[in-house]
Write an enzyme that holds these catalytic residues in place. Structure first.
Site, PDB file in Angstrom:
ATOM      1  N   ASP A  13      79.779  70.552  37.673  1.00  0.00           N
ATOM      2  CA  ASP A  13      78.510  70.830  38.336  1.00  0.00           C
ATOM      3  C   ASP A  13      77.885  69.503  38.757  1.00  0.00           C
ATOM      4  OD1 ASP A  13      75.887  71.456  39.023  1.00  0.00           O
ATOM      5  OD2 ASP A  13      75.542  72.729  37.274  1.00  0.00           O
ATOM      6  N   GLY A  35      75.444  77.719  48.114  1.00  0.00           N
ATOM      7  CA  GLY A  35      76.396  76.762  47.558  1.00  0.00           C
ATOM      8  C   GLY A  35      75.747  75.592  46.860  1.00  0.00           C
ATOM      9  N   VAL A  36      76.317  74.399  47.073  1.00  0.00           N
ATOM     10  CA  VAL A  36      75.820  73.196  46.413  1.00  0.00           C
ATOM     11  C   VAL A  36      74.389  72.889  46.842  1.00  0.00           C
ATOM     12  CG1 VAL A  36      76.716  71.503  48.086  1.00  0.00           C
ATOM     13  CG2 VAL A  36      76.473  70.866  45.702  1.00  0.00           C
ATOM     14  N   ASP A  37      74.050  73.180  48.087  1.00  0.00           N
ATOM     15  CA  ASP A  37      72.704  72.937  48.604  1.00  0.00           C
ATOM     16  C   ASP A  37      71.675  73.716  47.774  1.00  0.00           C
ATOM     17  OD1 ASP A  37      70.618  72.110  50.246  1.00  0.00           O
ATOM     18  OD2 ASP A  37      71.185  73.389  51.932  1.00  0.00           O
ATOM     19  N   SER A 120      81.607  70.357  53.378  1.00  0.00           N
ATOM     20  CA  SER A 120      82.088  71.296  54.402  1.00  0.00           C
ATOM     21  C   SER A 120      83.195  72.240  53.939  1.00  0.00           C
ATOM     22  CB  SER A 120      82.549  70.572  55.683  1.00  0.00           C
ATOM     23  OG  SER A 120      81.444  70.095  56.398  1.00  0.00           O
ATOM     24  N   GLY A 122      83.029  74.691  51.644  1.00  0.00           N
ATOM     25  CA  GLY A 122      82.598  76.022  51.244  1.00  0.00           C
ATOM     26  C   GLY A 122      82.405  76.919  52.455  1.00  0.00           C
TER      27      GLY A 122
END
Length: 173
Positions: A13, A35-37, A120, A122
């Site tokens: 993570d 996602g990560v954002d 990029s 995901g």
């Protein structure tokens, strides 16, 4: 290719990384997403969104920096990766620009450690092997000329992305 003790690929993570800056694979609005954002925005708290609102978005390939707020990282470097459109629309160059612009901000702010997600890979659909090859090339090039940075990590959230990076690293040694 990257036989540098300052570089590591991890599975985990990114919001838990103890580094000066984590990279957010953001969208052009910088106002959060999936996602990560979304994970970074949730972990950093509402202050991150407030600061992002003042930045006026970010074009694909570029990067902007904010404070990290409730994250362990002091800063978040937001970069907008390209959406994969088959590879004929400059996607590879735009992805390379993401890494270069993140490193530029790292140097400008005198930071010594950074953690990247798989930008990029995901929802933006960039082929993982191609994206990993670009990331590893840009990281290698940066570490060749910058001796002040102590740690560059790629933090893969999923096992398939982690395995893709591992495959490429083993092929390049």
């Amino acid at each position: 290719m990257i036989a540098d003790p300052r570089f590591a690929v991890l599975q985990g993570d990114i919001t838990r990384q103890q580094v000066d800056a984590i990279v957010n694979a953001a969208n052009t609005t910088l106002l959060g997403g999936g996602g990560v954002d979304g994970a970074i925005h949730r972990a950093a708290g509402p202050e991150l969104l407030q600061e992002c609102r003042t930045l006026g978005g970010c074009p694909t390939g570029q990067a902007k920096i904010t404070r990290g707020y409730r994250l362990s990282a002091k800063y978040v470097i937001h970069t907008v990766g390209p959406v994969w459109q088959g590879g004929q629309h400059g996607e590879e160059d735009l992805l390379a620009q993401c890494y270069r612009n993140c490193f530029r901000l790292l140097e400008e702010h005198g930071l010594r450690s950074i953690a990247f997600p798989a930008i990029s890979c995901g929802a933006y659909g960039f082929p993982i092997d191609r994206a990993a090859a670009i990331a590893l090339t840009e990281i290698h090039n940066f570490l060749q000329h910058n001796k002040n940075v102590e740690s560059v990590r790629v933090v893969c959230y999923t096992h398939d992305v982690f395995e893709a990076y591992q495959r490429l690293l083993h092929l390049r040694h």
